[in-house]
Write a protein that holds these residues in place. Structure first.
Motif, PDB file in Angstrom:
ATOM      1  N   ASP A 140       0.812  -1.215   0.000  1.00 26.24           N
ATOM      2  CA  ASP A 140       0.000   0.000   0.000  1.00 26.24           C
ATOM      3  C   ASP A 140       0.848   1.269   0.000  1.00 26.24           C
ATOM      4  N   VAL A 141       1.904   1.308   0.804  1.00 22.48           N
ATOM      5  CA  VAL A 141       2.819   2.446   0.845  1.00 22.48           C
ATOM      6  C   VAL A 141       4.216   1.890   1.065  1.00 22.48           C
ATOM      7  N   ILE A 142       5.224   2.493   0.418  1.00 19.56           N
ATOM      8  CA  ILE A 142       6.587   1.963   0.486  1.00 19.56           C
ATOM      9  C   ILE A 142       7.555   3.047   0.937  1.00 19.56           C
ATOM     10  N   PHE A 143       8.288   2.777   2.015  1.00 15.25           N
ATOM     11  CA  PHE A 143       9.444   3.560   2.416  1.00 15.25           C
ATOM     12  C   PHE A 143      10.682   2.729   2.074  1.00 15.25           C
ATOM     13  N   ALA A 144      11.771   3.369   1.664  1.00 19.39           N
ATOM     14  CA  ALA A 144      12.941   2.615   1.236  1.00 19.39           C
ATOM     15  C   ALA A 144      14.216   3.265   1.721  1.00 19.39           C
ATOM     16  N   SER A 145      15.210   2.437   1.987  1.00 17.04           N
ATOM     17  CA  SER A 145      16.528   2.923   2.380  1.00 17.04           C
ATOM     18  C   SER A 145      17.314   3.356   1.145  1.00 17.04           C
ATOM     19  N   PRO A 146      18.375   4.140   1.309  1.00 14.20           N
ATOM     20  CA  PRO A 146      19.134   4.636   0.144  1.00 14.20           C
ATOM     21  C   PRO A 146      19.771   3.535  -0.696  1.00 14.20           C
ATOM     22  N   ASN A 147      20.020   2.356  -0.104  1.00 17.22           N
ATOM     23  CA  ASN A 147      20.646   1.267  -0.856  1.00 17.22           C
ATOM     24  C   ASN A 147      19.625   0.331  -1.493  1.00 17.22           C
ATOM     25  N   ALA A 148      18.337   0.654  -1.416  1.00 23.04           N
ATOM     26  CA  ALA A 148      17.309  -0.219  -1.980  1.00 23.04           C
ATOM     27  C   ALA A 148      17.393  -0.227  -3.505  1.00 23.04           C
ATOM     28  N   THR A 149      17.198  -1.394  -4.079  1.00 19.86           N
ATOM     29  CA  THR A 149      17.056  -1.530  -5.525  1.00 19.86           C
ATOM     30  C   THR A 149      15.898  -2.481  -5.800  1.00 19.86           C
ATOM     31  N   PHE A 150      15.342  -2.376  -6.979  1.00 18.23           N
ATOM     32  CA  PHE A 150      14.161  -3.147  -7.351  1.00 18.23           C
ATOM     33  C   PHE A 150      14.414  -3.771  -8.723  1.00 18.23           C
ATOM     34  N   ALA A 151      14.089  -5.055  -8.870  1.00 15.98           N
ATOM     35  CA  ALA A 151      14.365  -5.712 -10.144  1.00 15.98           C
ATOM     36  C   ALA A 151      13.482  -6.938 -10.315  1.00 15.98           C
ATOM     37  N   LEU A 152      13.207  -7.243 -11.572  1.00 22.87           N
ATOM     38  CA  LEU A 152      12.560  -8.490 -11.970  1.00 22.87           C
ATOM     39  C   LEU A 152      13.559  -9.237 -12.857  1.00 22.87           C
ATOM     40  N   PRO A 153      14.505  -9.963 -12.237  1.00 26.55           N
ATOM     41  CA  PRO A 153      15.594 -10.576 -13.000  1.00 26.55           C
ATOM     42  C   PRO A 153      15.260 -11.954 -13.576  1.00 26.55           C
ATOM     43  N   GLU A 154      13.969 -12.288 -13.606  1.00 24.22           N
ATOM     44  CA  GLU A 154      13.588 -13.638 -14.015  1.00 24.22           C
ATOM     45  C   GLU A 154      14.097 -14.006 -15.407  1.00 24.22           C
ATOM     46  N   VAL A 155      14.123 -13.027 -16.340  1.00 29.51           N
ATOM     47  CA  VAL A 155      14.605 -13.348 -17.693  1.00 29.51           C
ATOM     48  C   VAL A 155      16.081 -13.752 -17.697  1.00 29.51           C
ATOM     49  N   LEU A 156      16.811 -13.372 -16.657  1.00 36.92           N
ATOM     50  CA  LEU A 156      18.215 -13.756 -16.537  1.00 36.92           C
ATOM     51  C   LEU A 156      18.376 -15.168 -16.013  1.00 36.92           C
ATOM     52  N   ARG A 157      17.269 -15.749 -15.527  1.00 35.05           N
ATOM     53  CA  ARG A 157      17.315 -17.074 -14.909  1.00 35.05           C
ATOM     54  C   ARG A 157      16.484 -18.105 -15.665  1.00 35.05           C
ATOM     55  N   GLY A 158      15.943 -17.710 -16.811  1.00 30.97           N
ATOM     56  CA  GLY A 158      15.180 -18.656 -17.607  1.00 30.97           C
ATOM     57  C   GLY A 158      13.763 -18.872 -17.130  1.00 30.97           C
ATOM     58  N   VAL A 159      13.262 -17.954 -16.292  1.00 28.48           N
ATOM     59  CA  VAL A 159      11.892 -18.066 -15.800  1.00 28.48           C
ATOM     60  C   VAL A 159      11.178 -16.736 -16.047  1.00 28.48           C
ATOM     61  N   SER A 160      10.011 -16.538 -15.438  1.00 22.79           N
ATOM     62  CA  SER A 160       9.259 -15.303 -15.633  1.00 22.79           C
ATOM     63  C   SER A 160       8.578 -14.905 -14.333  1.00 22.79           C
ATOM     64  N   ALA A 161       8.292 -13.620 -14.199  1.00 23.18           N
ATOM     65  CA  ALA A 161       7.665 -13.090 -12.976  1.00 23.18           C
ATOM     66  C   ALA A 161       6.154 -13.273 -13.077  1.00 23.18           C
ATOM     67  N   LEU A 162       5.668 -14.404 -12.605  1.00 21.41           N
ATOM     68  CA  LEU A 162       4.268 -14.764 -12.811  1.00 21.41           C
ATOM     69  C   LEU A 162       3.449 -14.742 -11.520  1.00 21.41           C
ATOM     70  N   ALA A 163       3.944 -14.043 -10.489  1.00 22.39           N
ATOM     71  CA  ALA A 163       3.218 -13.985  -9.219  1.00 22.39           C
ATOM     72  C   ALA A 163       2.494 -12.658  -9.033  1.00 22.39           C
TER      73      ALA A 163
END
Length: 283
Positions: A140-163
Motif C-alpha cells: 500500500d505504501v513503500i518507504f525505502a533505504s538509500p541502498n534499496a534496488t528493485f528488479a525483476l531478473p527472471e529473464v536472466l534465470r530462464g523463468v518469468s515473474a508470474l506472481a
C-alpha cells in the motif's frame, strides 16, 4: 528507537494466536500494529516455498484479528528486503519433476497477489528482487533505504515473474517503462523508483523502520471501517477499472459503513470538538 529484532510476547490485546511462522519474526511495536520481518539475512531474505505458505496464513490471520489495523513488512539486516524465491530450492523442485506447489492465493510471500482488507506498509531495507519486488508492487505504501534496488531478473534465470508483477508494473509505470524492466531484468535504483512514484520516501537505514511504524500508527489512529472501505474502493479501481470499482464498493460496503458505530462516533466527535474513540471494525 528502532524496534529490536526479537520476538515479543503475545500482547494481551490480541485475541487469537498467530499461525506458526518459522522464516519470519512477528512483533507488535504498538497497539493495533503488526510488524513482520523476513528473517533469513544470510540468504538475502529469500523465501522458500514454506516461507511463502506461512506468510499467506499470517496475512489471513492479520485480516481476521479485530485488534490489528495496520501492518509493517520488512526484512532483517541492511542488505535485502527480499531477494525473491529460494532459487536453489526451486531448482531442486524442478529436478524432481514436481514443478507445481501449493502457494497461497496471495502468491509470493502471501502478498504479491493479496487482496486482503487491511493495509500493509513496506520498509524496504535493501534489495527487492524477483518475488520480493512482486510483493512490494502490491503493497500500500513503500518507504525505502538509500541502498534499496528493485528488479525483476527472471529473464536472466530462464523463468518469468508470474506472481502478479507483470500487470502491476504495466499499470504503475506504463508500457515502455514496464518493458524496460521486464525484458532486461535491470535494477531500478531507489531514486528512480521514487521518481516513478513507487517509493513514498527515501529514509536513512537507521530511521527506516521507525518511520514506517510511525506512519502505520497514523493509519491505526483512524476509523478502521473507513480505512478498510477506502482501501477497498481504491484497490477495486486498481484491479478492475474505475467505473466498475465505484459501483461495487458502494453496493457492498457504503451502507454498512454509514450505519456503523464508527461512522456515528466520528461525526459525533466532530460535532463535540473532541478526538474520536474508535471501536473495532466488524466489516
Amino acid at each position: 528507537m528502532t524496534t529490536p529484532l526479537t520476538k515479543n510476547p503475545m500482547p494481551s490485546w490480541i485475541e487469537s494466536p498467530y499461525p506458526h511462522v518459522q522464516h519470519s519474526l512477528i512483533t507488535f511495536p504498538a497497539k493495533h500494529i503488526l510488524l513482520v520481518t523476513i528473517n533469513r539475512p544470510e540468504a538475502r531474505n529469500c523465501l522458500p516455498v514454506e516461507g511463502t505458505i506461512e506468510l499467506g496464513a499470517l496475512w489471513k490471520w492479520y485480516d481476521a484479528e479485530p485488534e490489528l489495523r495496520c501492518a509493517v513488512f520488512t526484512g532483517a539486516g541492511d542488505k535485502a528486503f527480499c531477494a525473491g524465491m529460494d532459487l536453489k530450492q526451486r531448482l531442486d523442485i524442478i529436478e524432481t519433476g514436481e514443478i507445481a506447489h501449493d502457494y497461497p492465493p496471495g502468491q509470493f510471500a502471501g502478498m504479491s497477489n493479496r487482496t486482503g482488507k487491511k493495509p500493509i506498509i513496506v520498509a524496504c531495507n535493501g534489495h527487492a528482487h524477483g518475488g520480493g519486488f512482486e510483493a512490494i508492487l502490491n503493497a500500500d505504501v513503500i518507504f525505502a533505504s538509500p541502498n534499496a534496488t528493485f528488479a525483476l531478473p527472471e529473464v536472466l534465470r530462464g523463468v518469468s515473474a508470474l506472481a502478479g508483477a507483470l500487470p502491476r508494473v504495466f499499470h504503475l509505470f506504463g508500457n515502455h517503462r514496464a518493458m524496460d524492466l521486464i525484458l532486461t531484468g535491470r535494477r531500478l535504483g531507489v531514486q528512480e523508483a521514487k521518481d516513478w512514484g513507487l517509493v513514498k520516501e527515501i529514509v536513512p537505514q537507521e530511521k527506516l523502520l521507525d518511520t514506517a511504524i510511525e506512519y502505520a500508527k497514523l493509519i491505526a489512529r483512524l476509523s478502521p471501517d473507513s480505512v478498510i472501505i477506502s482501501r477497498l474502493a481504491a484497490r477495486e479501481a486498481w484491479e478492475t477499472g474505475v467505473s466498475r470499482a465505484t459501483m461495487r464498493g458502494q453496493e457492498l460496503w457504503a451502507e454498512n459503513m454509514l450505519r456503523s458505530e464508527n461512522a456515528r462516533e466520528g461525526l459525533a466527535a466532530y460535532r463535540e470538538k473532541r478526538e474520536p474513540r474508535w471501536k473495532r471494525s466488524h466489516l
